[in-house]
Design a protein around this motif. Structure first.
Motif, PDB file in Angstrom:
ATOM      1  N   THR A 129      -2.787   6.593   6.930  1.00  0.00           N
ATOM      2  CA  THR A 129      -3.202   7.098   5.365  1.00  0.00           C
ATOM      3  C   THR A 129      -2.582   8.472   5.336  1.00  0.00           C
ATOM      4  OG1 THR A 129      -5.032   8.227   6.993  1.00  0.00           O
ATOM      5  CG2 THR A 129      -5.765   6.199   6.079  1.00  0.00           C
ATOM      6  N   GLY A 130      -2.030   8.993   6.244  1.00  0.00           N
ATOM      7  CA  GLY A 130      -1.181  10.446   5.936  1.00  0.00           C
ATOM      8  C   GLY A 130       0.198  10.017   5.178  1.00  0.00           C
ATOM      9  N   THR A 131       0.513   8.677   5.864  1.00  0.00           N
ATOM     10  CA  THR A 131       1.944   8.355   5.121  1.00  0.00           C
ATOM     11  C   THR A 131       1.765   7.975   3.930  1.00  0.00           C
ATOM     12  OG1 THR A 131       2.481   7.636   7.358  1.00  0.00           O
ATOM     13  CG2 THR A 131       3.821   6.598   5.432  1.00  0.00           C
ATOM     14  N   VAL A 132       0.741   7.060   3.492  1.00  0.00           N
ATOM     15  CA  VAL A 132       0.532   6.692   2.098  1.00  0.00           C
ATOM     16  C   VAL A 132       0.123   7.719   1.327  1.00  0.00           C
ATOM     17  CG1 VAL A 132      -1.112   5.206   0.728  1.00  0.00           C
ATOM     18  CG2 VAL A 132      -0.495   4.577   2.975  1.00  0.00           C
ATOM     19  N   LEU A 133      -0.510   8.778   1.652  1.00  0.00           N
ATOM     20  CA  LEU A 133      -0.997  10.013   0.740  1.00  0.00           C
ATOM     21  C   LEU A 133       0.415  10.506   0.110  1.00  0.00           C
ATOM     22  CD1 LEU A 133      -3.656  11.703   2.434  1.00  0.00           C
ATOM     23  CD2 LEU A 133      -4.003  10.407   0.489  1.00  0.00           C
ATOM     24  N   LYS A 134       1.390  10.564   0.612  1.00  0.00           N
ATOM     25  CA  LYS A 134       2.745  11.002   0.013  1.00  0.00           C
ATOM     26  C   LYS A 134       3.018  10.307  -1.228  1.00  0.00           C
ATOM     27  CE  LYS A 134       5.588  10.133   3.114  1.00  0.00           C
ATOM     28  NZ  LYS A 134       6.920   9.625   3.317  1.00  0.00           N
ATOM     29  N   TRP A 135       2.575   9.126  -1.618  1.00  0.00           N
ATOM     30  CA  TRP A 135       2.553   8.188  -2.488  1.00  0.00           C
ATOM     31  C   TRP A 135       4.267   8.184  -3.035  1.00  0.00           C
ATOM     32  CZ3 TRP A 135      -0.761   4.711  -2.892  1.00  0.00           C
ATOM     33  CH2 TRP A 135      -0.967   3.836  -4.143  1.00  0.00           C
ATOM     34  N   ASP A 136       5.075   8.314  -2.061  1.00  0.00           N
ATOM     35  CA  ASP A 136       6.266   8.006  -2.361  1.00  0.00           C
ATOM     36  C   ASP A 136       6.515   6.440  -2.182  1.00  0.00           C
ATOM     37  OD1 ASP A 136       7.910   9.306   0.559  1.00  0.00           O
ATOM     38  OD2 ASP A 136       6.365   7.839   0.297  1.00  0.00           O
ATOM     39  N   GLN A 137       8.006   6.038  -2.214  1.00  0.00           N
ATOM     40  CA  GLN A 137       8.111   4.588  -2.058  1.00  0.00           C
ATOM     41  C   GLN A 137       7.690   3.981  -0.440  1.00  0.00           C
ATOM     42  OE1 GLN A 137       8.941   2.654  -4.489  1.00  0.00           O
ATOM     43  NE2 GLN A 137       9.224   0.794  -3.286  1.00  0.00           N
ATOM     44  N   GLU A 138       7.852   5.015   0.627  1.00  0.00           N
ATOM     45  CA  GLU A 138       7.459   4.746   1.867  1.00  0.00           C
ATOM     46  C   GLU A 138       6.063   4.484   1.855  1.00  0.00           C
ATOM     47  OE1 GLU A 138       8.587   6.470   6.088  1.00  0.00           O
ATOM     48  OE2 GLU A 138       7.516   7.666   4.843  1.00  0.00           O
ATOM     49  N   GLY A 139       5.352   5.399   1.489  1.00  0.00           N
ATOM     50  CA  GLY A 139       3.922   5.509   1.452  1.00  0.00           C
ATOM     51  C   GLY A 139       3.333   4.469   0.625  1.00  0.00           C
ATOM     52  N   PHE A 140       3.807   4.117  -0.500  1.00  0.00           N
ATOM     53  CA  PHE A 140       3.555   3.028  -1.482  1.00  0.00           C
ATOM     54  C   PHE A 140       3.361   1.517  -0.797  1.00  0.00           C
ATOM     55  CE2 PHE A 140       1.952   1.337  -5.340  1.00  0.00           C
ATOM     56  CZ  PHE A 140       2.630   0.232  -5.850  1.00  0.00           C
ATOM     57  N   GLU A 141       4.835   1.326  -0.206  1.00  0.00           N
ATOM     58  CA  GLU A 141       4.806   0.056   0.641  1.00  0.00           C
ATOM     59  C   GLU A 141       4.158  -0.078   1.641  1.00  0.00           C
ATOM     60  OE1 GLU A 141       9.827  -0.081  -0.746  1.00  0.00           O
ATOM     61  OE2 GLU A 141       9.301  -0.743   1.048  1.00  0.00           O
ATOM     62  N   ALA A 142       3.933   1.029   2.423  1.00  0.00           N
ATOM     63  CA  ALA A 142       2.910   0.736   3.387  1.00  0.00           C
ATOM     64  C   ALA A 142       1.603   0.293   2.922  1.00  0.00           C
ATOM     65  CB  ALA A 142       2.976   2.026   4.129  1.00  0.00           C
ATOM     66  N   TYR A 143       1.071   1.070   1.845  1.00  0.00           N
ATOM     67  CA  TYR A 143      -0.400   0.820   1.180  1.00  0.00           C
ATOM     68  C   TYR A 143      -0.216  -0.569   0.820  1.00  0.00           C
ATOM     69  CZ  TYR A 143      -3.112   0.796  -3.129  1.00  0.00           C
ATOM     70  OH  TYR A 143      -3.933   0.404  -4.007  1.00  0.00           O
ATOM     71  N   GLU A 144       0.928  -1.080  -0.049  1.00  0.00           N
ATOM     72  CA  GLU A 144       0.757  -2.672  -0.434  1.00  0.00           C
ATOM     73  C   GLU A 144       0.617  -3.578   0.693  1.00  0.00           C
ATOM     74  OE1 GLU A 144       3.464  -3.214  -4.576  1.00  0.00           O
ATOM     75  OE2 GLU A 144       4.544  -2.595  -2.880  1.00  0.00           O
TER      76      GLU A 144
END
Ligand code: HEM
Length: 337
Positions: A129-144
């Motif tokens: 969830t910490g990685t996703v919270l940046k909401w950059d390309q890395e975070g967004f792809e993990a979320y997707e």
């Protein structure tokens, strides 16, 4: 209540906490759990600072992280949070490995092992969830990836995915990261430490020494090792600040997840999206059954050897996959279905 009992009531002193522990409690391997506790305290502290600057919306989350990172101290706090998360996750895996190698999951420690396994997944949940919270390309792809994986879960999949999607997506990930997971951590860690005290520290394999030390001496070692480890983390945070990728752009996959998830990434290459569902489940069940498979008391039993060599082999395969995928180019998965 009678007056006599008041004078007889025991007054607690700090020294009462300084109970006796086995001498080996001062060895690094037996302090890792404590070092993890210190790490979580530092993560909560730096997390509280960052939450005052974070905007939990799909439109502004990344720019709020960028703004925080434009202040030198802000970038260091963010990087220290990230590097501490890496260190804590690695230390939890090291702690689990120590418990496996010393056979400290058996007998009365079975329940503590189960709490531990769930604590491992809570730790991974924090990292994700910490990685996703940046909401950059890395975070967004993990979320997707997680949203698409959720959709394949029978019955509740579509509903869960719809809860994770939409304008409240970032808000709900933040609530998970700063409310749900911390509460879970507290609710699991208290019994974990209470059982630790109740059972006492497991004996040192191969040693018949009955020499003792004190809990305060053990805590001093925990603090010493923590100062060295998190001091190094503070230096890394200054030298190698956390990256913020551009984006998020939909419909493209340009990044790979952090090291912790590269095994899943490799399995997704070969098996597809279902791997993101089945592999964690297999890992969870595999860890939970260990104390039930190895019921012997001896350190040399066949089952024990199977557990130890099985663990080493799985760990070796996982490390190979992390290195292999780490050096491979990103792959497009989500259109694979
Ligand atoms: C948030 C993560 C965790 C924290 C903060 C934590 C904390 C601790 C602490 C402070 C101890 C005392 C002794 C030591 O430090 O080694 C301990 C013992 C123990 N932990 Fe954990 N732990 C965590 C995760 C785990 C995991 C993932 C497992 C296993 C799957 C586990 C299993 C155990 C067991 C069985 C003991 C008793 C060890 C013994 O008696 O030698 N813990 N834990």
């Amino acid at each position: 209540m009678s007056s006599g009992s008041l004078s007889e009531e025991k007054s607690w002193k700090l020294s009462d906490l300084n109970y006796s522990v086995p001498e080996h409690a001062g060895r690094f391997g037996y302090t890792i759990g404590g070092i993890v506790v210190v790490g979580f305290a530092l993560l909560i502290l730096t997390g509280i600072i960052m939450v005052f600057f974070y905007v939990p919306s799909v439109d502004d989350a990344r720019s709020s992280v960028l703004k925080l990172s434009s202040a030198p101290l802000g970038l260091w706090v963010r990087s220290f949070h990230r590097w501490t998360a890496e260190a804590v996750t690695f230390l939890v895996i090291l702690h689990l490995s120590r418990v496996i190698f010393t056979g400290s999951y058996r007998g009365s420690r079975k329940l503590n092992w189960i709490f531990g396994v769930v604590l491992l997944f809570v730790t991974v949940g924090f990292f994700f969830t910490g990685t996703v919270l940046k909401w950059d390309q890395e975070g967004f792809e993990a979320y997707e990836h997680v949203v698409e994986t959720t959709k394949v879960i029978p019955v509740i999949g579509a509903l869960t995915a719809s809860f994770l999607e939409g304008i409240l997506a970032v808000m709900r990930i933040l609530a998970t990261h700063v409310l749900v997971l911390p509460v879970l951590l507290g609710v699991l860690l208290l019994p974990h430490l209470a059982l630790m005290k109740l059972n006492g520290l497991s004996p040192l394999p191969g040693s018949s020494s009955s020499r003792t030390s004190t809990f305060f001496a053990h805590m001093k070692k925990v603090l010493w090792f923590s100062m060295i480890i998190y001091g190094a983390v503070a230096f890394l945070a200054a030298q190698f600040p956390s990256v913020l990728f551009p984006g998020p752009y939909t419909g493209v996959e340009l990044t790979k997840p952090p090291w912790l998830f590269l095994v899943l990434y490799a399995l997704e290459d070969w098996i597809g999206l279902y791997a993101l569902l089945t592999a964690p489940l297999i890992m969870l069940v595999g860890l939970l059954v260990i104390p039930y498979v190895d019921r012997s008391q001896s350190m040399n039993s066949t089952t024990r050897k199977v557990i130890v060599w099985g663990y080493i082999s799985v760990a070796a395969v996982m490390m190979f996959l992390i290195i292999y995928v780490g050096f491979s180019p990103p792959v497009t998965h989500l259109s694979m279905g």
